[in-house]
Design an enzyme around this catalytic site. Structure first.
Site, PDB file in Angstrom:
ATOM      1  NE  ARG A   1       8.885   6.609   8.275  1.00 39.75           N
ATOM      2  CZ  ARG A   1       7.986   7.956   8.280  1.00 39.75           C
ATOM      3  NH1 ARG A   1       9.179   8.806   7.439  1.00 39.75           N
ATOM      4  NH2 ARG A   1       6.560   8.095   7.659  1.00 39.75           N
TER       5      ARG A   1
ATOM      6  CB  SER B   1       5.825   6.673  10.791  1.00 41.60           C
ATOM      7  OG  SER B   1       6.485   5.209  10.136  1.00 41.60           O
TER       8      SER B   1
ATOM      9  CG  ASP C   1       1.808   1.861   9.160  1.00 37.36           C
ATOM     10  OD1 ASP C   1       2.316   2.151   8.235  1.00 37.36           O
ATOM     11  OD2 ASP C   1       0.515   2.354  10.288  1.00 37.36           O
TER      12      ASP C   1
ATOM     13  NE  ARG D   1       2.301  10.144  11.957  1.00 37.67           N
ATOM     14  CZ  ARG D   1       2.607   8.544  11.996  1.00 37.67           C
ATOM     15  NH1 ARG D   1       2.932   8.387  11.161  1.00 37.67           N
ATOM     16  NH2 ARG D   1       1.752   8.132  13.274  1.00 37.67           N
TER      17      ARG D   1
ATOM     18  CG  ASP E   1       0.195   0.514   1.780  1.00 41.98           C
ATOM     19  OD1 ASP E   1       0.686  -0.147   2.360  1.00 41.98           O
ATOM     20  OD2 ASP E   1      -1.094  -0.088   3.811  1.00 41.98           O
ATOM     21  CG  HIS E   2       3.534   2.483   3.331  1.00 39.36           C
ATOM     22  ND1 HIS E   2       2.595   2.088   3.392  1.00 39.36           N
ATOM     23  CD2 HIS E   2       3.871   3.393   3.982  1.00 39.36           C
ATOM     24  CE1 HIS E   2       1.589   2.679   4.782  1.00 39.36           C
ATOM     25  NE2 HIS E   2       3.454   2.984   5.217  1.00 39.36           N
TER      26      HIS E   2
END
Length: 777
Positions: free
Chosen positions: A668, A666, A189, A471, A124-125
């Site tokens: 990440r 995030s 995520d 965000r 999806d990213h």
């Protein structure tokens, strides 16, 4: 009591499910939607909860029931909110494609043959919004072919389900297929908490945490505090579920939920749809919460039934006492919101906790010099892309069209999943949104995460956009630091896109039709769920084979997108002497500042290449500039990653100094991998965001906090810092830092940490992955 064993398997080539129900004396619900081992045992959940309740001798909140119900050792686990580390057994793992690359590379490095729990990858990213859904999707498939092939083949080999590009956003797919009351799921995520709208405990983590769970190792989580949000009254008119979390964000701020689960309860809950509850839980990430959750109710039951999981709803009904809080349970903090009095909100710019009633935003914007003209309105994203969201936005579009009006601003629509896209196309919502001026984008994250090829303004041009995203940090959506991004509900976004200005209050203000007629928009309406069943659209799921051991996963050594990992060096048993301050960061430093997304997403599987974005968005306190720091060895200024590489080449280890809530945003883990890869040894700040602090520990770095926050001011950008006391490194025992100034003077300060025994072993081994490998020998 009749109980069921449910087996759910995808029929080949069709998005339909075969559900076999059989009586089972153990009340075991096997959730094998795509994975034969996936299961939740409500009897086991009940047994664990009973053990803990007797030990604690008090009523339990809902979040405590689900979290403690997944303890590895409910009889022996020490449980103290906010203090002890829990060892948990989550039911499943989900990974989005940007973080899945590094997670799967780490899993490959572990040497294990197959994942131990049901796991999925969601593409999806990596889809950039440019023209429109179909064209953008095809372009993404071509550009990212190497990465998609890697993820699909790695999934097949190691037993991980693969949702292809175009299937939708990870959190919507989880809600439609995998979340259910009482499940514990971790996802790579930060907005994984979306699943709390279906009574699940869903927690965002870094890839290394996902590897632990996929390896069958108990997962550690600091025992959360519990914030209760009591809802009374009823949502109506222009007020939406999004306004609940926008209000809460304004109350708690971006760090007020850190270390806590936010648990919604009270009579007002029943006025919110299941997908509306998911919206609220999703954006709980913006207050730093570990996760958020709602109690099981009839809205969740209806959603389960509409998404083909009626049998699960039936068993949840029989175990409802497990899925709601005990009467008299204790919350560490209580917030009360009367939904009948709640007004539509809009938050921003530049931070999601700057809350304003929509009725005030025009005057506030004028006072602050924020651009009033709305350049683009964007609806969708993982936060607000449900059938209900799209229906309410479409009802406003229809009103405008009936009067001959279209959007004055540009307008984009991002469906959350292929199922949502296909259903809103069938039911006419997509046509209304296009007719009013909208562009329907691919079923993907798109502009929400910076995957937006925006061309209507130049970089540096001051402008305003309004979104239904979660965000709105500086430059997050379009890489333009001058863009003023506001987050609000899809309904308000649509109204402001039609009006074209922040000064428009749809509750009181009039629009003018082409014929001069003045009219007000009626409050939006929309069905919670489609009257007919959802249209599943195209089949986009790849199920792993029963045995993938004979398959190969190749990574081209010449690739600039993928790179096999080399283990980080072990701790040498000594104190860390004379660490050079790489950068002293001023103010907010999110994971977007530490490891930017947008165009950098393509390097998420190549650690060396993506390290070229290390801290390029952070503000250097020495000169108030971004990506411009002094190289102490040469005396020249350069980019942060360039100076870090220079230090590494010359065997100079370094440290970053930061402010409050460092690493918010995030999940990440690249924001932890990159400093480790380029020679960093420690990050010293006033306070950390939860996920980032854990990610740093996993990669063998030292996340440390000032015992006295004012000591931040003692450190100068050209200092060297020695961290001492590591030979006796122990939980709860502070470390010391000797700050050595360039003028020859020095001073000593105390640094706190939150390491437990296991995490100290990660540091000593060089990383959590290194420690895992040691245990396999």
């Amino acid at each position: 009591m009749a109980t069921y064993c449910l087996t759910v398997a995808r029929l080949q080539g069709a998005r339909r499910f075969h559900v076999a129900a059989a009586l089972n004396a153990k009340a075991k619900v096997a959730m094998s939607r795509f994975e034969p081992n996936s299961s939740i045992n409500y009897d086991q959940l009940r047994s664990n909860i009973d053990i803990v309740r007797k030990r604690l001798n008090r009523p339990l909140t809902l979040s405590e029931k689900i979290v403690y119900g997944h303890l590895d050792d409910p009889a022996g686990q020490e449980i103290v909110r906010g203090r002890t580390y829990l060892r948990l057994r989550p039911d499943r793992v989900a990974m989005q494609d940007a973080t899945a690359q590094m997670a799967m590379l780490q899993f490959i490095s572990s040497g294990l043959p197959k994942v131990a729990v049901p796991s999925t990858i969601h593409c999806d990213h990596l889809i950039e919004a440019q023209i429109g859904g179909a064209q953008d999707l095809q372009r993404a498939k071509e550009i990212n072919q190497e990465v998609y092939k890697f993820l699909a083949s790695a999934g097949a080999k190691y037993g991980v389900g693969f949702w292809k590009p175009g299937s939708g956003i990870i959190h919507q797919i989880i809600l439609e297929n995998y979340a259910y009351p009482g499940v514990m799921l971790i996802g790579t995520d930060s907005h994984t908490p979306n699943g709390g709208g279906l009574g699940s405990i869903c927690i965002g983590v870094g890839g290394a945490d996902a590897v632990d769970v996929m390896a069958g190792i108990p997962w550690e989580l600091k025992c959360p505090n519990v914030i209760g949000v009591k809802l009374t009254g009823t949502l109506s008119g222009w007020t939406s579920p999004k306004d609940v979390i926008l209000k809460v964000a304004g109350i708690l701020t971006v760090k007020g939920g850190t270390g806590a689960i936010v648990e919604y309860h009270g009579p007002g809950v029943d006025s919110i749809s299941c997908t509306g509850m998911a919206t609220i839980c999703n954006m709980g990430a913006e207050i730093g919460a570990t996760t958020s959750v709602f109690p099981y109710n009839h809205r969740m039951r209806t959603y389960l039934e509409k998404t083909g999981r009626g049998e699960i709803a039936a068993v949840a009904n029989e175990n409802q006492d497990l899925l709601v809080p005990d009467s008299g349970c204790h919350y560490d903090q209580i917030i009360e919101i009367n939904l009948s009095e709640l007004k539509p909100h809009i938050n921003g710019p530049f931070t999601p906790d700057l809350a304003h009633p929509v009725s005030d935003i025009g005057s506030v914007a004028e006072k602050n010099g924020w651009p009033l003209e709305v350049k683009v309105g964007l609806i969708g994203s993982c936060t607000n892309s449900s059938y209900e969201d799209m229906g309410r936005a479409a009802s406003l579009a229809k009103q405008a069209l009936d009067k001959g009006l279209k959007c004055k601003a540009q307008f984009t629509v991002t469906p959350g999943s292929e199922q949502i896209r296909a259903t809103i196309e069938r039911d006419g919502y997509a046509k209304l949104l296009r007719d009013v001026g909208g562009v329907v984008l691919a079923n993907a994250c798109g502009p929400c995460i910076g995957q937006w090829d925006r061309r209507d303004v130049k970089k540096g041009e001051k402008n305003t956009i309004v979104t239904s995203f979660n965000r709105n940090f500086t430059a997050r959506n379009d890489a333009n630091p001058a863009t003023h991004a506001f987050v609000t509900s899809p309904e308000i976004v649509t109204a402001l896109a039609i009006a074209g200005t922040l000064k428009f209050n749809p509750e009181t203000d009039f629009l003018t039709a082409p014929n001069g007629e003045k009219f007000k928009l009626e409050p939006p309406t929309g069905d919670e769920l489609p009257a007919r069943d959802f249209d599943p659209g195209q089949d986009t799921y790849q199920h792993p084979p029963a045995d993938g051991s004979g398959l190969r996963v190749d990574v081209n050594p010449q690739s600039n997108r993928l790179q096999l990992l080399e283990p980080f060096d072990k701790w040498n048993g000594k104190d860390l002497e004379d660490l050079q301050v790489l950068i002293k960061v001023k103010g907010k430093c999110t994971t977007d500042h530490i490891s930017a997304a947008g165009p950098w997403l393509k390097f998420r599987g190549h650690l060396d290449n993506i390290s070229n974005n290390l801290l390029i968005g952070a503000v250097n306190i020495e000169n108030d500039a971004v990506n411009k720091i002094r190289n102490i060895l040469t005396g020249e200024f350069g980019g942060v990653p360039d100076v870090a590489r220079y230090y590494k080449k010359h065997n100079v280890s370094w440290v970053v100094v930061g402010d409050e809530n460092y690493g918010e945003g995030s999940s990440r883990e690249h924001a932890a991998l990159e400093p480790r890869h380029l020679g960093g040894r420690a990050i010293i700040v006033k306070s950390f965001a939860r996920i980032h602090e854990t990610n740093l520990k996993k990669q063998g770095l030292l996340p440390l906090t000032f015992s006295n926050p004012a000591d931040y001011d003692k450190i100068r950008p050209d200092d060297k810092i020695s961290i001492v006391g590591l030979k006796s490194f122990a939980p709860g025992k502070p470390l010391e830092a000797i700050i050595k100034h360039s003028d020859g003077s020095s001073e000593t300060i105390e640094l706190n940490h939150t390491f437990n025994e296991t995490q100290i072993e990660w540091f000593q081994a060089g990383s959590a992955l290194n420690k895992m490998k040691e245990l396999q020998k």
